[in-house]
Design a protein around this motif. Structure first.
Motif, PDB file in Angstrom:
ATOM      1  N   ARG A 181       0.853  -1.172   0.000  1.00  0.00           N
ATOM      2  CA  ARG A 181       0.000   0.000   0.000  1.00  0.00           C
ATOM      3  C   ARG A 181       0.900   1.236   0.000  1.00  0.00           C
ATOM      4  O   ARG A 181       1.787   1.365   0.835  1.00  0.00           O
ATOM      5  CB  ARG A 181      -0.853  -0.030   1.279  1.00  0.00           C
ATOM      6  CG  ARG A 181      -1.734   1.153   1.502  1.00  0.00           C
ATOM      7  CD  ARG A 181      -2.508   1.001   2.803  1.00  0.00           C
ATOM      8  NE  ARG A 181      -1.679   1.278   3.965  1.00  0.00           N
ATOM      9  CZ  ARG A 181      -2.138   1.329   5.216  1.00  0.00           C
ATOM     10  NH1 ARG A 181      -3.403   1.081   5.452  1.00  0.00           N
ATOM     11  NH2 ARG A 181      -1.342   1.608   6.213  1.00  0.00           N
ATOM     12  N   HIS A 194      -2.950   3.259  -2.412  1.00  0.00           N
ATOM     13  CA  HIS A 194      -2.902   2.566  -3.695  1.00  0.00           C
ATOM     14  C   HIS A 194      -2.128   1.262  -3.498  1.00  0.00           C
ATOM     15  O   HIS A 194      -1.040   1.258  -2.921  1.00  0.00           O
ATOM     16  CB  HIS A 194      -2.195   3.437  -4.735  1.00  0.00           C
ATOM     17  CG  HIS A 194      -1.929   2.736  -6.019  1.00  0.00           C
ATOM     18  ND1 HIS A 194      -2.920   2.426  -6.908  1.00  0.00           N
ATOM     19  CD2 HIS A 194      -0.769   2.279  -6.560  1.00  0.00           C
ATOM     20  CE1 HIS A 194      -2.394   1.797  -7.953  1.00  0.00           C
ATOM     21  NE2 HIS A 194      -1.088   1.703  -7.761  1.00  0.00           N
ATOM     22  N   PHE A 195      -2.688   0.145  -3.964  1.00  0.00           N
ATOM     23  CA  PHE A 195      -2.050  -1.167  -3.802  1.00  0.00           C
ATOM     24  C   PHE A 195      -1.458  -1.635  -5.127  1.00  0.00           C
ATOM     25  O   PHE A 195      -2.126  -1.587  -6.162  1.00  0.00           O
ATOM     26  CB  PHE A 195      -3.077  -2.207  -3.324  1.00  0.00           C
ATOM     27  CG  PHE A 195      -3.480  -2.060  -1.887  1.00  0.00           C
ATOM     28  CD1 PHE A 195      -2.854  -2.802  -0.891  1.00  0.00           C
ATOM     29  CD2 PHE A 195      -4.485  -1.181  -1.517  1.00  0.00           C
ATOM     30  CE1 PHE A 195      -3.221  -2.667   0.435  1.00  0.00           C
ATOM     31  CE2 PHE A 195      -4.864  -1.043  -0.185  1.00  0.00           C
ATOM     32  CZ  PHE A 195      -4.225  -1.792   0.795  1.00  0.00           C
ATOM     33  N   ILE A 219      -5.961  -9.091   1.991  1.00  0.00           N
ATOM     34  CA  ILE A 219      -5.647  -7.660   1.949  1.00  0.00           C
ATOM     35  C   ILE A 219      -6.334  -7.034   0.736  1.00  0.00           C
ATOM     36  O   ILE A 219      -6.269  -7.583  -0.371  1.00  0.00           O
ATOM     37  CB  ILE A 219      -4.115  -7.450   1.830  1.00  0.00           C
ATOM     38  CG1 ILE A 219      -3.370  -8.119   2.994  1.00  0.00           C
ATOM     39  CG2 ILE A 219      -3.765  -5.969   1.743  1.00  0.00           C
ATOM     40  CD1 ILE A 219      -3.590  -7.511   4.331  1.00  0.00           C
ATOM     41  N   ASN A 220      -6.963  -5.877   0.912  1.00  0.00           N
ATOM     42  CA  ASN A 220      -7.535  -5.113  -0.191  1.00  0.00           C
ATOM     43  C   ASN A 220      -8.480  -5.971  -1.047  1.00  0.00           C
ATOM     44  O   ASN A 220      -8.438  -5.936  -2.280  1.00  0.00           O
ATOM     45  CB  ASN A 220      -6.407  -4.524  -1.060  1.00  0.00           C
ATOM     46  CG  ASN A 220      -6.927  -3.522  -2.079  1.00  0.00           C
ATOM     47  OD1 ASN A 220      -7.851  -2.761  -1.806  1.00  0.00           O
ATOM     48  ND2 ASN A 220      -6.340  -3.533  -3.274  1.00  0.00           N
ATOM     49  N   ASN A 221      -9.328  -6.754  -0.383  1.00  0.00           N
ATOM     50  CA  ASN A 221     -10.316  -7.613  -1.046  1.00  0.00           C
ATOM     51  C   ASN A 221      -9.708  -8.721  -1.892  1.00  0.00           C
ATOM     52  O   ASN A 221     -10.405  -9.363  -2.676  1.00  0.00           O
ATOM     53  CB  ASN A 221     -11.275  -6.775  -1.922  1.00  0.00           C
ATOM     54  CG  ASN A 221     -12.047  -5.750  -1.109  1.00  0.00           C
ATOM     55  OD1 ASN A 221     -12.526  -6.058  -0.013  1.00  0.00           O
ATOM     56  ND2 ASN A 221     -12.148  -4.526  -1.611  1.00  0.00           N
ATOM     57  N   GLN A 222      -8.401  -8.963  -1.750  1.00  0.00           N
ATOM     58  CA  GLN A 222      -7.784 -10.108  -2.420  1.00  0.00           C
ATOM     59  C   GLN A 222      -8.090 -11.376  -1.613  1.00  0.00           C
ATOM     60  O   GLN A 222      -8.310 -11.314  -0.405  1.00  0.00           O
ATOM     61  CB  GLN A 222      -6.263  -9.928  -2.521  1.00  0.00           C
ATOM     62  CG  GLN A 222      -5.820  -8.709  -3.312  1.00  0.00           C
ATOM     63  CD  GLN A 222      -6.112  -8.822  -4.797  1.00  0.00           C
ATOM     64  OE1 GLN A 222      -6.558  -9.867  -5.287  1.00  0.00           O
ATOM     65  NE2 GLN A 222      -5.904  -7.735  -5.524  1.00  0.00           N
TER      66      GLN A 222
END
Length: 473
Positions: free
Chosen positions: A51, A63-64, A460-463
């Protein structure tokens, strides 16, 4: 927005101050050398799903993407200005906030910033080798995210030193890269940041407990009359929240896995649980006791004339100062502290101004307790009769009124002889640490986790949890 086209990404118009820009560009290679020497061991060629801040707006600043850590866009990011903010505590209450450092507070404010700044590279150094024993790709990625953000927090404090403290500030910025965690000759300033972080249980406890000290120290500095420090700390706090999440959820997943094995084997026998390759709950409690007591010392002495001076001069406020219902000068207020007198623990009323360290420690204690309460839902849900409990605030202390006393975790005073006989019931023994160390082996297949820790509920981050969070090249 943050300008990423510049050599040092920033939102402070660095290009408008060529002298400052040149000074920081001279510091930048030293920082990179420090990262190469003391950053995560052997990781320079990994692609890590990190991130990165793209703005300081709280709604969309992250931002990822895959980044090699040496290429991470470290920079200088301040939270937005609050407009015509006024000083809201101390003897300068009601005056406009300072954009520059008043001469009479210069050395004190520099020391506050240096002490905070010194903790940031220290924790990277303490955690340098942990990647070699990561229990999963998910956890390895979280470690690296914490590391790069601690590096950015070092940039934040170095910017303040360079921008507002002249040659002294530049020299202090260099010294931040010269000290080393645990070094006998040139150690980090605060004791807790010279302790080893030898295993992932220690890392999770550190990020849950010790980074929470960071939250409260930054929050107190974010009340300051010195506006650049306020804006710096407010942005740092957005990142500090992730570090505490890594710690709290990491320990929660260890508790979850142990409780599952206890249920499956129908046992609470630590010997049988260790044989099954999980960390027994009493050992987790010992690690909690240790990290809690070491971190408690970071707040300083219960009664402190320095803390009173910082507050009166407007340099450092209380946690959430603006929400507190008093006159914000504290001249006539008292605060209750604990002390040891006549072989008893007693309550003592002292001037509130001199008890500000203790007040901040009490705020931290409440916050730790809330996290421990969340941990305790796990054994309760799985039918395991065990509850975690932070020790008494006077347990195993080296600083302040309890430094010479010997207390059990329940707060019972005892003789030095009894402490010597019993303290290993409450603190990790060498055998405990060796056992935990024996579990530490790398598990780097996507979606797989070491036997001693449960997978997270989500990625992480909807992964997905089985996402390839780190790519090895």
């Amino acid at each position: 927005m943050i300008n990423y086209s510049e050599r040092i990404p920033n939102n402070v118009d660095l290009s408008g101050n060529r002298t400052l820009q040149r000074a920081l560009e001279q510091w930048q290679p030293s920082f990179r050398q420090w990262w190469d020497d003391m950053g995560p061991d052997g990781s320079s060629n990994y692609d890590v799903y990190l991130r990165t801040a793209v703005s300081v707006d709280p709604k969309g600043w992250a931002h990822f993407d895959y980044v090699k850590m040496p290429d991470y866009r470290w920079g200088i990011f301040l939270a937005p200005s609050a407009g015509d903010r006024k000083i809201h505590f101390g003897e300068h209450k009601g005056e406009p906030v300072w954009q520059d450092v008043p001469g009479e507070y210069r050395s004190t404010l520099r020391r506050i910033i240096v002490t905070q700044g010194d903790t940031e590279p220290a924790s990277v150094e303490q955690q340098r080798h942990l990647g070699l024993t990561a229990p999963s790709l998910y956890d390895l990625r979280n470690l690296f995210q914490v590391n790069v953000e601690e590096g950015r927090h070092l940039w934040a404090m170095t910017y303040l030193l360079h921008a507002h403290f002249g040659r002294d500030g530049r020299e202090e910025g260099e010294a931040l890269l010269e000290r080393r965690a645990g070094d006998a000759d040139n150690p980090r300033i605060l004791t807790a940041f010279n302790e080893k972080t030898p295993d992932w249980l220690s890392f999770f406890m550190f990020t849950f407990i010790t980074d929470r000290d960071g939250k409260f120290q930054l929050a107190a500095l974010a009340e300051s009359a010195f506006e650049p420090l306020v804006r710096t700390c407010r942005f740092m706090l957005t990142e500090e929240a992730h570090h505490m999440f890594v710690g709290e959820s990491g320990v929660a997943r260890i508790i979850q896995r142990t409780c599952e094995v206890m249920r499956d084997l129908k046992t609470d026998d630590p010997v049988k649980l260790r044989a099954a390759g999980v960390i027994d709950l009493p050992t987790l409690q010992k690690y909690l006791n240790f990290h809690y007591s070491v971190t408690g010392d970071l707040f300083g002495a219960e009664v402190s004339s320095n803390a009173a001076t910082y507050y009166t001069n407007g340099l450092k406020g209380r946690f959430e100062e603006g929400k507190l219902d008093d006159d914000h000068t504290l001249h006539d207020d008292e605060y209750t502290i604990l002390d040891v007198a006549d072989e008893r623990i007693v309550e003592r009323h002292v001037p509130a101004l001199s008890a500000l360290n203790e007040r901040l420690r009490d705020d931290w204690i409440r916050d730790v307790q809330a996290g421990v309460d969340r941990w305790n839902r796990i054994p309760a849900r799985l039918g395991v009769d065990f509850r975690f409990k932070p020790p008494h605030k006077g347990f195993h202390r080296r600083i302040g009124l309890f430094a010479g006393a010997h207390l059990s975790p329940e707060g019972e005073l005892m003789s030095e002889a009894e402490w010597t006989r019993r303290h290993l019931e409450w603190l990790p023994t060498e055998a405990d640490r060796l056992f935990v160390h024996s579990l530490m082996s790398r598990c780097l297949e996507p979606g797989k986790f070491a036997n001693w820790i449960a997978p997270p509920a989500r990625g992480i981050n909807n992964q997905p949890v089985e996402f390839e969070y780190v790519r090895f090249n």
